[in-house]
Design an enzyme around this catalytic site. Structure first.
Site, mmCIF file in Angstrom:
data_model
loop_
_atom_site.group_PDB
_atom_site.id
_atom_site.type_symbol
_atom_site.label_atom_id
_atom_site.label_comp_id
_atom_site.label_asym_id
_atom_site.label_seq_id
_atom_site.Cartn_x
_atom_site.Cartn_y
_atom_site.Cartn_z
ATOM 1 N N GLU A 1 -11.235 0.699 -3.402
ATOM 2 C CA GLU A 1 -10.535 1.161 -2.191
ATOM 3 C C GLU A 1 -9.261 1.890 -2.574
ATOM 4 O OE1 GLU A 1 -10.053 -2.560 -0.185
ATOM 5 O OE2 GLU A 1 -8.412 -3.229 -1.471
ATOM 6 N N ASP B 1 0.821 -1.214 0.000
ATOM 7 C CA ASP B 1 0.000 0.000 0.000
ATOM 8 C C ASP B 1 0.857 1.266 0.000
ATOM 9 O OD1 ASP B 1 -2.176 -1.808 0.394
ATOM 10 O OD2 ASP B 1 -1.830 -1.735 2.556
#
Length: 578
Positions: A252, A79
């Site tokens: 997301e 991420d």
């Protein structure tokens, strides 16, 4: 990274009183004229050595000094998010339930990175009590606001909600958390716009609730920089994903950019496995409406032949950055499965150039393009010490604090380890907790960064009860571990390999330690990629096998739940695995 040290260290132990053992040794890394501390209920580690030996790097040398390997941050650095202020670049990644949280990397040129600390390094900033290893801190996003000359890192703590911390000096301390009770869901990120306004975009439930499993939405909130609060209710700007009729899942990791008068919203879609992809939308306003690009996704590897050589999979969850020369680059997560089967390294940080379509959209891959394993960055020279490729890390525990790459579980493990009282040694208490519990064990770990590697430590440990054990642990999660431990069985001292799984604990190899040199044993784990070998050595003896050809797949995401990769580290406990 540090150069490979001399490993041919020979030490002789001479018993002394009051739990002290004096020793002499040879070799450039040896500690001289010191006493080896040996104390009740404590394991002492005098070094840790890790060497990456992946074939790809030896078989594919970089062609010139302007090239780098992907992943640029190998091992579990998932991420990624990136920001720039002048010629300073900063990048962060997820840490879930490890402490400290959110490693901070710095670069002056986008190729040569160095970890300069961790953003969440105080207990007041990071509460992880009772959280599974794949809970905790999700998808941190870093931004710079030029209007108040402040850096922000915003993220989700699964055990508490969404919050941000801030600083004007990213190399120093960051603030305590500022919680955002009006921002729900996960994966928030900031846009500090040109006009001084600020916005937060995040993943959340759709209006009216989810219509199917994985149905999510992206919301936007206007943010008041002065009061540090959101204004009014959040607005849903994406429902489901690119095409709701196709029932897209897990939209997301949103990032909102204002580029050349347009607002681009970039998100991950499809989940974090092989269907992962990055998609993009455009609008004339940050509040929408947003229109998806008709050539989405802008990054994916999901449709490629799974039998292709050296596959890179799961690519997505990206962030964009522009250099001062006008070039755009993207950082994103992806995986490197062995023979497209499994990997133990987790989701890693990759980087590649961003292209722009004729109709004005950024993209990283199109058609059957693969994520490159070697990338050239014109005008940049690779430094001698880099974050990628094969390297050796030597930790002698000589500093008063652990290096920034070392982690513990769910907290700082205060009182469970020390360096200052025993310079040159990491001392671990045999805490009454083990790594299968949702607590803070005496476990000091670092990420695995290579499929093939070798790690080694020398441990001084005198177990006093049958419950005390110490050594090395390969840790994926609470129910997927290999523990390489010294412990007592009756009057004998053994070195044993335990397999911890959902089915229980299995001893898969053991050897008795000799009657002498019990306070000094070398432990080594060697990985061939798909298998591990566990060996030990005492004094001038040869290396002895405890367990060999042990399947590495047990620790893989393919065999377990979770968002992290595997870590390895020093461990001590007075609570045996059951």
């Amino acid at each position: 990274m540090l150069n490979t040290p001399c490993l041919s260290v020979l030490r002789r132990f001479v018993p002394c009183i009051v739990y002290l053992v004096a020793f002499m040794s040879c070799g450039p890394e040896a500690k001289k004229d010191e006493n080896v501390p040996v104390a009740p209920h404590t394991a002492f580690f005098d070094y840790f050595n890790y060497t990456g030996k992946d074939d790809f790097y030896t078989e594919n040398p970089l062609p010139d000094n302007s090239s780098f390997y992907n992943p640029i941050l190998p091992g579990w650095y998932s991420d990624p998010s990136i920001c720039r202020n002048g010629d300073d670049y900063f990048m962060v990644t997820s840490t879930f339930s490890y402490f400290p949280g959110v490693p901070l990397f710095h670069s002056k040129d986008l190729m040569n990175w160095k970890q300069v600390g961790n953003i969440l390094r105080r207990s007041a900033q990071l509460k992880l009590d009772n959280q599974r290893v794949s809970q905790g801190i999700f998808a941190p996003a870093i931004s710079y606001n030029p209007h108040n000359r402040t850096y922000y890192m915003i993220t989700t703590n699964i055990g508490g909600g969404n919050f941000f911390v801030k600083t004007r000096d990213p190399f120093g301390d960051w603030s305590d958390p500022v919680w955002l009770p009006g921002v729900h869901g996960i994966d928030p990120s900031f846009l500090f716009d040109e006009d001084g306004k600020a916005y937060i975009v995040n993943n959340d439930e759709p209006d009216g609730g989810s219509a199917y499993e994985g149905h999510r939405a992206i919301r936007i909130h206007e943010f008041d920089v002065e009061t540090e609060k959101t204004k009014g209710e959040g607005k849903m700007i994406i429902n489901g994903g690119v095409d709701l009729k196709e029932k897209p899942i897990w939209i997301e990791g949103p990032h909102l950019y204002h580029i050349n008068g347009k607002y681009f919203l970039m998100c991950a879609e499809g989940g974090t496995s092989v269907d992962h992809r990055e998609v993009i939308f455009v609008s004339d306003s940050p509040m929408g409406p947003f229109k998806p690009w008709d050539k989405n996704p802008i990054l994916t590897q999901r449709h490629l032949d799974p039998d292709r050589p050296l596959p890179v999979t799961c690519a997505g969850h990206a962030d964009l950055i522009q250099k001062d020369n006008g070039e755009w680059w993207g950082v994103f997560l992806a995986c490197r499965p062995l023979e497209n089967d499994f990997e133990n390294l987790g989701r890693e940080t990759f980087m590649m150039p961003v292209q722009w379509s004729e109709d004005g959209f950024p993209f990283m891959t199109t058609g059957d393009e693969v994520v490159p394993r070697i990338v050239k960055m014109d005008g940049v020279q690779r430094a001698d010490r880099v974050t990628f490729g094969n390297f050796t890390v030597r930790e002698n525990f000589d500093a008063p604090q652990l290096g920034a790459e070392w982690m513990t579980l769910r907290g700082p493990a205060e009182g469970l380890y020390t360096l200052k009282e025993n310079p040159g040694y990491l001392a671990l208490k045999t805490a009454e907790v083990n790594t299968s519990e949702l607590k803070e064990p005496a476990f000091v770990a670092r990420r695995l960064q290579h499929h093939k590697f070798e790690c080694e430590t020398r441990m001084h440990f005198l177990p006093e009860t049958d419950k005390e054990q110490a050594g090395l642990v390969l840790f994926k999660d609470e129910k997927h571990q290999y523990a390489f431990l010294v412990h007592k069985t009756g009057e004998e001292t053994e070195v044993t390999v335990h397999k911890i799984s959902p089915e229980g604990v299995e001893v898969i190899g053991k050897q008795a330690l000799s009657s002498e040199d019990k306070t000094g044993v070398l432990l080594k784990i060697t990985s061939s990629g798909k298998h591990f070998d566990f060996t030990f050595k005492q004094g001038s003896d040869d290396w002895k096998k405890v367990a060999e050809h042990i399947p590495a797949r047990h620790l893989s995401t393919a065999n377990s739940y979770g968002f992290t990769g595997t870590t390895v580290g020093m461990y001590a406990s007075s609570k045996a695995f059951k």
